[in-house]
Scaffold this active site. Sequence first.
Site, PDB file in Angstrom:
ATOM      1  N   ARG A 121       0.703  -1.334  -0.018  1.00 19.18           N
ATOM      2  CA  ARG A 121       0.016  -0.115  -0.046  1.00 19.18           C
ATOM      3  C   ARG A 121       0.812   1.343   0.005  1.00 19.18           C
ATOM      4  NH1 ARG A 121      -3.182  -3.077   3.922  1.00 19.18           N
ATOM      5  NH2 ARG A 121      -4.837  -4.086   2.608  1.00 19.18           N
ATOM      6  N   LYS A 143       2.965  11.570 -10.665  1.00 20.13           N
ATOM      7  CA  LYS A 143       2.066  10.830 -11.539  1.00 20.13           C
ATOM      8  C   LYS A 143       2.818   9.634 -11.851  1.00 20.13           C
ATOM      9  CE  LYS A 143      -1.236  13.865 -13.932  1.00 20.13           C
ATOM     10  NZ  LYS A 143      -1.459  14.544 -15.021  1.00 20.13           N
ATOM     11  N   GLU A 185       8.277  18.662 -24.294  1.00 19.53           N
ATOM     12  CA  GLU A 185       7.799  19.221 -23.170  1.00 19.53           C
ATOM     13  C   GLU A 185       8.585  20.578 -22.433  1.00 19.53           C
ATOM     14  OE1 GLU A 185       5.459  17.422 -21.867  1.00 19.53           O
ATOM     15  OE2 GLU A 185       5.488  15.218 -22.240  1.00 19.53           O
ATOM     16  N   LYS A 227       6.698  23.404 -13.272  1.00 21.20           N
ATOM     17  CA  LYS A 227       6.242  22.282 -12.952  1.00 21.20           C
ATOM     18  C   LYS A 227       6.139  22.205 -11.302  1.00 21.20           C
ATOM     19  CE  LYS A 227       4.859  17.464 -13.548  1.00 21.20           C
ATOM     20  NZ  LYS A 227       4.758  16.378 -14.393  1.00 21.20           N
ATOM     21  N   GLU A 237      -4.460  17.391  -9.634  1.00 21.06           N
ATOM     22  CA  GLU A 237      -5.131  17.670 -11.117  1.00 21.06           C
ATOM     23  C   GLU A 237      -6.646  17.867 -10.900  1.00 21.06           C
ATOM     24  OE1 GLU A 237      -3.248  15.982 -14.590  1.00 21.06           O
ATOM     25  OE2 GLU A 237      -5.379  16.134 -15.465  1.00 21.06           O
ATOM     26  N   ARG A 241      -3.429  22.067 -12.941  1.00 20.57           N
ATOM     27  CA  ARG A 241      -2.532  21.123 -13.210  1.00 20.57           C
ATOM     28  C   ARG A 241      -2.783  20.665 -14.884  1.00 20.57           C
ATOM     29  NH1 ARG A 241       0.910  16.216 -10.078  1.00 20.57           N
ATOM     30  NH2 ARG A 241       1.713  15.502 -11.969  1.00 20.57           N
ATOM     31  N   ASN A 245      -1.155  19.076 -19.625  1.00 20.92           N
ATOM     32  CA  ASN A 245      -1.572  18.132 -20.613  1.00 20.92           C
ATOM     33  C   ASN A 245      -1.759  18.923 -22.060  1.00 20.92           C
ATOM     34  OD1 ASN A 245      -1.624  15.870 -19.077  1.00 20.92           O
ATOM     35  ND2 ASN A 245      -3.464  16.572 -18.134  1.00 20.92           N
ATOM     36  N   HIS A 248      -1.604  16.742 -25.102  1.00 18.82           N
ATOM     37  CA  HIS A 248      -1.612  15.437 -24.957  1.00 18.82           C
ATOM     38  C   HIS A 248      -2.767  14.589 -25.104  1.00 18.82           C
ATOM     39  CE1 HIS A 248       1.939  16.659 -22.678  1.00 18.82           C
ATOM     40  NE2 HIS A 248       2.114  15.361 -22.377  1.00 18.82           N
ATOM     41  N   HIS A 252      -1.631  11.536 -26.978  1.00 23.57           N
ATOM     42  CA  HIS A 252      -1.839  10.072 -26.402  1.00 23.57           C
ATOM     43  C   HIS A 252      -2.464   9.246 -27.404  1.00 23.57           C
ATOM     44  CE1 HIS A 252      -1.287  11.064 -21.666  1.00 23.57           C
ATOM     45  NE2 HIS A 252      -0.181  11.197 -22.446  1.00 23.57           N
ATOM     46  N   HIS A 265       6.737   9.933 -27.057  1.00 22.82           N
ATOM     47  CA  HIS A 265       5.983  10.652 -26.331  1.00 22.82           C
ATOM     48  C   HIS A 265       6.054  12.064 -26.674  1.00 22.82           C
ATOM     49  CE1 HIS A 265       3.071  12.034 -23.136  1.00 22.82           C
ATOM     50  NE2 HIS A 265       4.194  12.754 -22.742  1.00 22.82           N
TER      51      HIS A 265
END
Length: 356
Positions: A121, A143, A185, A227, A237, A241, A245, A248, A252, A265
């Site tokens: 956990r 993330k 990026e 960032k 997010e 935040r 993206n 993205h 993606h 990417h």
Amino acid sequence: MSATRTITVELGERSYPIVIGSGLLGGDFNLAEYVSGSDCLVVTNETVAPLFLDAVIVNLSGKNVESICLPDGEKFKTVATVESIFDRLVSAGANRDATIVALGGGVVGDIAGFAAACYMRGINFIQVPTTLLAQVDSAVGGKTGVNHAKGKNLIGAFHQPQIVLIDTDTLERLPDRELKAGLAEVIKYGAIADVEFFAWLEDNIEALISREPEALATAILRSCELKAEIVSADERETGRRAILNFGHTFGHAIENCEGYGEWLHGEAVAAGMVMATALSGIAVDDEDRLRALIEQAGLPVAPPHIDSDKFLTAMSMDKKVTNNQLRFVLINELGSAFVTSNYDEELLGQILKSAG
Ligand code: NAD
Ligand code: GLY
């Protein structure tokens, strides 16, 4: 920037430093200080291990260090790979005070971070990013996760590291194509949040491509500052935040449709930023500046040929979708972004058709 610089991601008791400098790996930097127990597992891959594993073990001296070497590539960013890390932790008898050290690019960082988020956990982890993309983006902000056949990063967790250790010397070994993918990026930060940084990138793009250390260090520092500021304000997010993206949703979908790893990417994000800018309907001058900078960075300004229905279906798996409604990060002007579900559907159709 020859001196080592530290930026803090401010998250209360989970705050952590991003340490940026040259000669940190294999040097005096005491990474062991950030390992609370005695055991750590360095998660790396077959490309990075021969380059930097011995060095990072020096930084961890005094700890009981084991390592696992993953196969290299986006196509291995899967639940099965995470399972191989669990197997290794269990067979090593790792308990809750073990620490995972992610040594590599964004793929290794996302996988290793997700394993750390899940094992017992949640155990501690450390990011030691070795690609430009990971240094400016993926290693910062917590993330973590893996891909699903139907969509990028669909399985994951927020799990913040104890420290992000960036040795800028690692970039000397990075292939050109990967360096350029990282620049996508970097350009993103200028486009969404800092027009002055965008102008600096326009002036320094040649220096960045030719890997001038001062220029790279400045770009990494400013990207991490931006960032850190955004993540500190909105860790999970729920709002701002999401602007990270930018490009993205399109990117993606490109990665998924082309097959993971075919388009890097950063390459997919570059073409995605041009598409998102077209959907933004901003002043032609700003649109031209973004396209020109992406082109100068040696990155694609158009997507590959993908049928528009297939593109749309892939985009529908985007994590920003709410109530079955696509949401896009658009820009008002360079340096200012927002998230909206209120976009011009006809224009989106035209943009996707021009890709097909
Ligand atoms: P990557 O991890 O695949 O690394 C690129 C290549 O460079 C790999 O072959 C790797 O082995 C190799 N490599 C790494 N360091 C090297 C070095 N110093 N010298 C030589 N070779 C080296 O790709 P990436 O661009 O670093 O990361 C992309 C991944 O990051 C994607 O999966 C993307 O979804 C993810 N990402 C995550 C976040 C986040 O917030 N978690 C943000 C952006 C991207
Ligand atoms: N790379 C997007 C984010 O970290 O939020």
